[in-house]
Design a protein around this motif. Structure first.
Motif, PDB file in Angstrom:
ATOM      1  N   PHE A 117       0.823  -1.226  -0.051  1.00  0.00           N
ATOM      2  CA  PHE A 117       0.037  -0.113  -0.032  1.00  0.00           C
ATOM      3  C   PHE A 117       0.709   1.376  -0.126  1.00  0.00           C
ATOM      4  O   PHE A 117       2.087   1.191   0.339  1.00  0.00           O
ATOM      5  N   LYS A 118       0.208   2.354  -0.157  1.00  0.00           N
ATOM      6  CA  LYS A 118       1.063   3.627  -0.119  1.00  0.00           C
ATOM      7  C   LYS A 118      -0.051   4.786   0.507  1.00  0.00           C
ATOM      8  O   LYS A 118      -1.171   4.561   0.192  1.00  0.00           O
ATOM      9  N   THR A 119       0.499   5.271   1.530  1.00  0.00           N
ATOM     10  CA  THR A 119      -0.448   6.014   2.456  1.00  0.00           C
ATOM     11  C   THR A 119       0.710   7.360   2.789  1.00  0.00           C
ATOM     12  O   THR A 119       1.563   7.341   2.635  1.00  0.00           O
ATOM     13  N   GLY A 120      -0.133   8.397   3.467  1.00  0.00           N
ATOM     14  CA  GLY A 120       0.593   9.544   3.778  1.00  0.00           C
ATOM     15  C   GLY A 120      -0.357  10.627   3.550  1.00  0.00           C
ATOM     16  O   GLY A 120      -1.752  10.768   3.471  1.00  0.00           O
ATOM     17  N   MET A 121       0.118  12.021   3.651  1.00  0.00           N
ATOM     18  CA  MET A 121      -0.739  12.958   3.755  1.00  0.00           C
ATOM     19  C   MET A 121       0.126  14.267   2.856  1.00  0.00           C
ATOM     20  O   MET A 121       1.297  14.383   2.903  1.00  0.00           O
ATOM     21  N   PRO A 151     -12.914   0.101  -1.135  1.00  0.00           N
ATOM     22  CA  PRO A 151     -12.514  -1.044  -0.085  1.00  0.00           C
ATOM     23  C   PRO A 151     -11.355  -1.565   0.703  1.00  0.00           C
ATOM     24  O   PRO A 151     -11.343  -1.917   1.961  1.00  0.00           O
ATOM     25  N   ASP A 152     -10.141  -0.780   0.250  1.00  0.00           N
ATOM     26  CA  ASP A 152      -9.114  -1.110   0.933  1.00  0.00           C
ATOM     27  C   ASP A 152      -8.336   0.175   1.660  1.00  0.00           C
ATOM     28  O   ASP A 152      -7.259   0.112   2.354  1.00  0.00           O
ATOM     29  N   ARG A 153      -9.009   1.270   1.624  1.00  0.00           N
ATOM     30  CA  ARG A 153      -8.535   2.531   2.299  1.00  0.00           C
ATOM     31  C   ARG A 153      -9.445   3.704   2.115  1.00  0.00           C
ATOM     32  O   ARG A 153     -10.701   3.698   1.619  1.00  0.00           O
ATOM     33  N   VAL A 183      -4.244   9.732   2.894  1.00  0.00           N
ATOM     34  CA  VAL A 183      -4.801   8.556   2.662  1.00  0.00           C
ATOM     35  C   VAL A 183      -4.185   7.601   3.540  1.00  0.00           C
ATOM     36  O   VAL A 183      -3.039   7.509   3.817  1.00  0.00           O
ATOM     37  N   ALA A 184      -5.304   6.617   3.814  1.00  0.00           N
ATOM     38  CA  ALA A 184      -4.952   5.642   4.911  1.00  0.00           C
ATOM     39  C   ALA A 184      -5.480   4.141   4.611  1.00  0.00           C
ATOM     40  O   ALA A 184      -6.431   4.223   4.142  1.00  0.00           O
ATOM     41  N   PRO A 185      -4.734   3.183   5.019  1.00  0.00           N
ATOM     42  CA  PRO A 185      -5.438   1.826   4.697  1.00  0.00           C
ATOM     43  C   PRO A 185      -6.599   1.791   5.824  1.00  0.00           C
ATOM     44  O   PRO A 185      -6.686   2.094   6.934  1.00  0.00           O
TER      45      PRO A 185
END
Length: 167
Positions: A72-76, A119-121, A140-142
């Motif tokens: 996954f890819k997450t962050g602000m 569905p995933d984030r 964006v967060a899982p």
């Protein structure tokens, strides 16, 4: 002084004539053709491949972070620009839905906060209307639950994520 002015005028005229002559000459196949610059797209995908960003916004590196793993890819990420905040909110709402995000909630007026999910984030778009610039924060967060189902409620009627304040 008058003579210097005439010399400068003659040189400018000569340069103008040369540039006009080269523009009128037919193109030689051995010479490269100048590339015509294509107009920029009005928006582009930047850090996240399913969140479109208007090109009027500039990326603010010092107020952004992204973590990426194979899963996954997450962050602000933060952007700012001279864009009407209402237009920005309409842009994000319209394009997030086009990119298969589901709008869960929206709050507006002094700022606009929109919560989207897949569905995933999850994704939160926070739009702040400043005096000179509009700031957009995209978080964006899982998803913890892995789907759209609401968090389970315990027998006491509280979510398991709620703090225990019965002390």
């Amino acid at each position: 002084m008058h003579r210097t002015f005439l010399v400068i005028l003659a040189m400018v005229s000569l340069l103008s004539l040369c540039s006009c002559q080269s523009a009128l000459q037919p193109h030689n196949a051995d010479q490269p053709v100048a590339q015509v610059e294509q107009p920029k797209a009005a928006s582009s995908y930047q850090e996240f491949d399913d969140i479109l960003i208007p090109n009027e916004f500039e990326f603010v590196r010092k107020q952004s972070f992204v973590m990426e793993t194979p899963a996954f890819k997450t962050g602000m990420v933060t952007y700012k620009g001279r864009v009407n905040a209402v237009d920005a909110a309409n842009f994000f709402e319209r394009n997030m839905i086009r990119d298969n995000w589901h709008l869960r909630s929206k709050m507006k007026y002094n700022r606009t906060i929109m919560v989207f999910e897949k569905p995933d984030r999850d994704c939160i778009v926070n739009i702040l209307d400043g005096t000179f610039d509009t700031v957009v924060e995209i978080i964006v967060a899982p998803r913890q639950d892995g789907g759209y189902s609401p968090a389970p409620v315990s027998s006491k009627g509280r979510s398991p994520l709620e703090e225990n304040l019965d002390n």
